[in-house]
Design a protein around this motif. Sequence first.
Motif, PDB file in Angstrom:
ATOM      1  N   HIS A   1       0.948  -0.940  -0.077  1.00  0.00           N
ATOM      2  CA  HIS A   1      -0.146  -0.393   0.826  1.00  0.00           C
ATOM      3  C   HIS A   1       0.867   0.851  -0.055  1.00  0.00           C
ATOM      4  O   HIS A   1       1.096   2.431  -0.775  1.00  0.00           O
ATOM      5  CB  HIS A   1      -1.032  -0.111   1.347  1.00  0.00           C
ATOM      6  CG  HIS A   1      -2.213  -0.783   0.892  1.00  0.00           C
ATOM      7  ND1 HIS A   1      -3.051   0.115   0.460  1.00  0.00           N
ATOM      8  CD2 HIS A   1      -2.699  -1.544   0.570  1.00  0.00           C
ATOM      9  CE1 HIS A   1      -4.329  -0.585  -0.072  1.00  0.00           C
ATOM     10  NE2 HIS A   1      -4.002  -1.666   0.598  1.00  0.00           N
ATOM     11  N   ARG A   2       1.968   1.286   0.519  1.00  0.00           N
ATOM     12  CA  ARG A   2       2.817   2.788   0.809  1.00  0.00           C
ATOM     13  C   ARG A   2       3.547   2.656  -0.656  1.00  0.00           C
ATOM     14  O   ARG A   2       3.518   3.747  -1.034  1.00  0.00           O
ATOM     15  CB  ARG A   2       3.365   1.971   1.676  1.00  0.00           C
ATOM     16  CG  ARG A   2       2.998   2.360   3.194  1.00  0.00           C
ATOM     17  CD  ARG A   2       5.071   2.176   4.318  1.00  0.00           C
ATOM     18  NE  ARG A   2       4.138   2.021   5.692  1.00  0.00           N
ATOM     19  CZ  ARG A   2       4.876   2.784   6.912  1.00  0.00           C
ATOM     20  NH1 ARG A   2       5.977   3.182   6.411  1.00  0.00           N
ATOM     21  NH2 ARG A   2       4.617   3.159   7.836  1.00  0.00           N
TER      22      ARG A   2
ATOM     23  N   ARG B   1       2.480   1.726  -3.212  1.00  0.00           N
ATOM     24  CA  ARG B   1       1.790   2.024  -3.863  1.00  0.00           C
ATOM     25  C   ARG B   1       1.580   3.528  -4.304  1.00  0.00           C
ATOM     26  O   ARG B   1       1.182   4.323  -4.919  1.00  0.00           O
ATOM     27  CB  ARG B   1      -0.012   1.368  -4.264  1.00  0.00           C
ATOM     28  CG  ARG B   1      -0.272   1.190  -5.350  1.00  0.00           C
ATOM     29  CD  ARG B   1      -1.559   0.177  -5.165  1.00  0.00           C
ATOM     30  NE  ARG B   1      -2.087   0.891  -4.589  1.00  0.00           N
ATOM     31  CZ  ARG B   1      -3.566   0.976  -4.345  1.00  0.00           C
ATOM     32  NH1 ARG B   1      -3.658  -0.573  -3.732  1.00  0.00           N
ATOM     33  NH2 ARG B   1      -3.827   1.860  -3.840  1.00  0.00           N
ATOM     34  N   ARG B   2       0.797   4.160  -2.908  1.00  0.00           N
ATOM     35  CA  ARG B   2       0.830   5.165  -2.876  1.00  0.00           C
ATOM     36  C   ARG B   2       2.043   6.495  -3.320  1.00  0.00           C
ATOM     37  O   ARG B   2       2.130   7.303  -3.099  1.00  0.00           O
ATOM     38  CB  ARG B   2       0.241   5.791  -1.559  1.00  0.00           C
ATOM     39  CG  ARG B   2      -0.906   5.160  -1.130  1.00  0.00           C
ATOM     40  CD  ARG B   2      -1.884   5.398  -0.044  1.00  0.00           C
ATOM     41  NE  ARG B   2      -2.222   6.470   1.283  1.00  0.00           N
ATOM     42  CZ  ARG B   2      -1.829   6.363   2.599  1.00  0.00           C
ATOM     43  NH1 ARG B   2      -2.765   5.258   2.931  1.00  0.00           N
ATOM     44  NH2 ARG B   2      -2.635   7.694   2.648  1.00  0.00           N
ATOM     45  N   ALA B   3       3.265   5.732  -2.304  1.00  0.00           N
ATOM     46  CA  ALA B   3       3.994   5.861  -2.858  1.00  0.00           C
ATOM     47  C   ALA B   3       4.946   6.723  -4.118  1.00  0.00           C
ATOM     48  O   ALA B   3       5.615   7.437  -5.083  1.00  0.00           O
ATOM     49  CB  ALA B   3       5.596   5.779  -2.298  1.00  0.00           C
TER      50      ALA B   3
ATOM     51  N   ARG C   1       2.110   7.384  -6.888  1.00  0.00           N
ATOM     52  CA  ARG C   1       1.493   8.131  -6.825  1.00  0.00           C
ATOM     53  C   ARG C   1       1.591   9.119  -6.246  1.00  0.00           C
ATOM     54  O   ARG C   1       1.631  11.028  -7.390  1.00  0.00           O
ATOM     55  CB  ARG C   1      -0.518   7.881  -5.560  1.00  0.00           C
ATOM     56  CG  ARG C   1      -1.223   8.160  -7.237  1.00  0.00           C
ATOM     57  CD  ARG C   1      -2.707   7.869  -6.405  1.00  0.00           C
ATOM     58  NE  ARG C   1      -2.662   6.532  -5.811  1.00  0.00           N
ATOM     59  CZ  ARG C   1      -3.177   6.164  -4.990  1.00  0.00           C
ATOM     60  NH1 ARG C   1      -3.831   6.814  -4.473  1.00  0.00           N
ATOM     61  NH2 ARG C   1      -3.384   5.078  -3.748  1.00  0.00           N
ATOM     62  N   LEU C   2       2.494   9.687  -5.242  1.00  0.00           N
ATOM     63  CA  LEU C   2       3.055  10.934  -4.632  1.00  0.00           C
ATOM     64  C   LEU C   2       4.174  11.042  -5.438  1.00  0.00           C
ATOM     65  O   LEU C   2       4.080  11.952  -6.109  1.00  0.00           O
ATOM     66  CB  LEU C   2       3.351  10.683  -3.902  1.00  0.00           C
ATOM     67  CG  LEU C   2       4.183  11.745  -2.085  1.00  0.00           C
ATOM     68  CD1 LEU C   2       2.495  12.860  -2.285  1.00  0.00           C
ATOM     69  CD2 LEU C   2       4.783  11.364  -1.645  1.00  0.00           C
TER      70      LEU C   2
ATOM     71  N   GLN D   1      10.897   7.835  -1.013  1.00  0.00           N
ATOM     72  CA  GLN D   1      10.116   8.895  -1.828  1.00  0.00           C
ATOM     73  C   GLN D   1      10.232   9.313  -2.683  1.00  0.00           C
ATOM     74  O   GLN D   1      10.550   9.607  -3.910  1.00  0.00           O
ATOM     75  CB  GLN D   1       9.557  10.034  -0.562  1.00  0.00           C
ATOM     76  CG  GLN D   1       8.078  11.002  -1.648  1.00  0.00           C
ATOM     77  CD  GLN D   1       8.423  12.030  -0.283  1.00  0.00           C
ATOM     78  OE1 GLN D   1       8.993  12.000   0.293  1.00  0.00           O
ATOM     79  NE2 GLN D   1       7.802  12.872  -1.812  1.00  0.00           N
TER      80      GLN D   1
END
Lengths: 231, 439
Positions: free
Chosen positions: B15-16, B18-20, B22-23, B363
């Motif tokens: 999850h992290r 994937r969000r990373a 997107r970010l 990130q």
Amino acid sequence: MTPPAPIVSLRAVRRIYRMGEVVVEALRGVELSVDPADYVSIMGPSGCGKSTLLNVLGCLDRPTSGSYFLGGEDVSTMDDDALSSVRSRRLGFVFQSYNLIQQLSVVENIEVPLFYQGVEEAESRRRAEEMSRLVGLENRLHHRPYELSGGQQQRVAIARALINDPLMILADEPTGNLDSASGVEILKLFDRLREMGKTLVLVTHDPDVSGRSGRTIRLRDGQVESDVRHG
Amino acid sequence: MDKVAPSISARQTWHRLRRAFRLGLKSLRVHGLRSFLTALGIVFGVCSVIAMLAIGEGASFEAQEQIKNLGSENILVHSVKPPEDRKVSDAGSQSFVLQYGLTRIDLRRIEESIPGVLLTLPARVTKDYVWNISHRVDCDIVGTLARYPIVRNHRVAQGRFFTEREMDAKANVCVLSSEVVSSLFPLDSPLGRQVRIGSAYYQVVGVMEDRGSVAALEGPQDSNRGSLNRIFIPLETARERFGEVYMRERSGSMESERVELHEITVRARSTEQVRPVAEAIRGALAHGHKRKDYEMIVPLELLRRAERTKQIFSIVLGSIAAISLLVGGIGIMNIMLATVTERTREIGIRRALGARQRDIVTQFLVETVLLSGAGGIMGVMAGLAVPWMVTHFSGMRTIVVPWAPVLAFSISALVGIVFGIYPALRAARMDPVEALRHE
Ligand SMILES: Nc1ncnc2c1ncn2[C@@H]1O[C@H](COP(=O)(O)OP(=O)(O)OP(=O)(O)O)[C@@H](O)[C@H]1O
Ligand SMILES: [Mg+2]
């Protein structure tokens, strides 16, 4: 009835900055404890170590010596990862200059602490929206920080500080950049947090601000000069 | 309140991440043009790797095809007019017959004294016009044996080659190269038709397969090297019709030369035998030839040389590719360092809100990998388009080997990680308090 266990307990905390030959002792043996639901304001002349103290309390900085217990945990010996975890789970920050992330929307900014806890997206979005209602910004969820007034930005920052349900919220001159009307808005919000039983520690130069708090601590030359409970 | 354990599950990691991603996309979009230009460095790197490999591979494939067509077990020996004689005849001496080149004695010696020889194929080449009524072509008239197609790996496309019996009968039959057909018989099939050379008519019994540029390697390496227009007739027929003295007029004076055989093709029993046989031929020919009036081509050696050339080519190419990707990587690193400085404040905020050092590393790494990955994908597309266009517009052969895009893309992703790691670490190691005070 025994008094409740303190949230914060600082013992003989020193913070020394060394820059080559020059040694600055920003904190020289601070003794301090903060109880649950305390609303503490820290005052003192410029350069007396208020920000330094707040950084130590916020686990952003480690004391050079002395001990610091936060919620019963000895944080003065923790490594960087553990401190990050403490910040994400137990602390909320409000800064003088809001410190929102410019490329994120309001709701995304509020969510950031939950991201680092690994909270599911749907859950974190739900809680962020709840927090935005608390600070009265439910209509601005998808705005960018630069589209908001200073007061609104600071409310976003407060919502962000609340979202992880912290043990204690730390604020360094939260009204310093605001006009008096917006400042009062923020202070009213703090009053509400106090009613909700939140623990607040804020640094201020403004006697009116400290007047609304429940306890005023004066620092001088890196030491606690006075510690008065009132209203 | 403390129910969130510090260790996180694989699902959360996913999850992290994937969000990373997107970010990261979001951050890259903030400076769209800058991100694009940065990725461009990788685009060119990857594109050039794939395109150069494709062109190199195509060229070497073509060269190897040509050489293989000559026969990797063959050795080609050509008669060559010795240079010193050329000067003599140029000096204008009137009418003497210049004699040089391979002889039937050479042929017999090769056949009989060299054990590794499987087959030999002599050929005589005369230049003359070939006619079909009013169509006329300047041709190499090749007198040879019926086994020519077998020895030279040159297939008959239509009809057949001439036979042993036709050879014995010194029949007037011929086989045309495909180039001659298009000039002499532009409209209809040449099979069964007659062509005229001088005063004699020859019946066309077959047409050879088109082998394109192979012919360029076949002829002797002197001025009148092999032409693509060839017509094959039985060796004995050629000797009878044209004799062994070849005359031509040159700047007013007649020039005649006498060459018994213009070319001998020797097939070794196996590729291992090619080298020893070639050595033995050199030895055998050294007796009868005081002057260097012949030349030997060993396709196998050409092949080996071509393979070595290809290796060197690959190394040079690899270095160029490495350098261009390196430059792309440095571009990425440069931009990421600038980005890290520019976003010091954001890093401070994230650290204050609970980001660990490794979250910050992730990130920024995700951003560089996205940059180089996007550049890699664009580069692969461009790298597939460029060889296609080269082939389309210049007719040059290109071959995209399947591993080339995979390799180029993997390298670009690797470049992203390698050059992203330092800026990312620098971002992560910043003191949160300092970072928050930035600006
Ligand atoms: N990173 C640092 N390096 C060296 N000295 C520092 C550093 N940070 C703070 N100091 C010094 O420590 C002392 C306390 O600084 P601090 O920022 O805590 O003051 P403050 O009470 O917050 O002042 P102000 O009201 O102006 O914000 C000052 O003398 C300052 O110069
Ligand atoms: Mg300060």
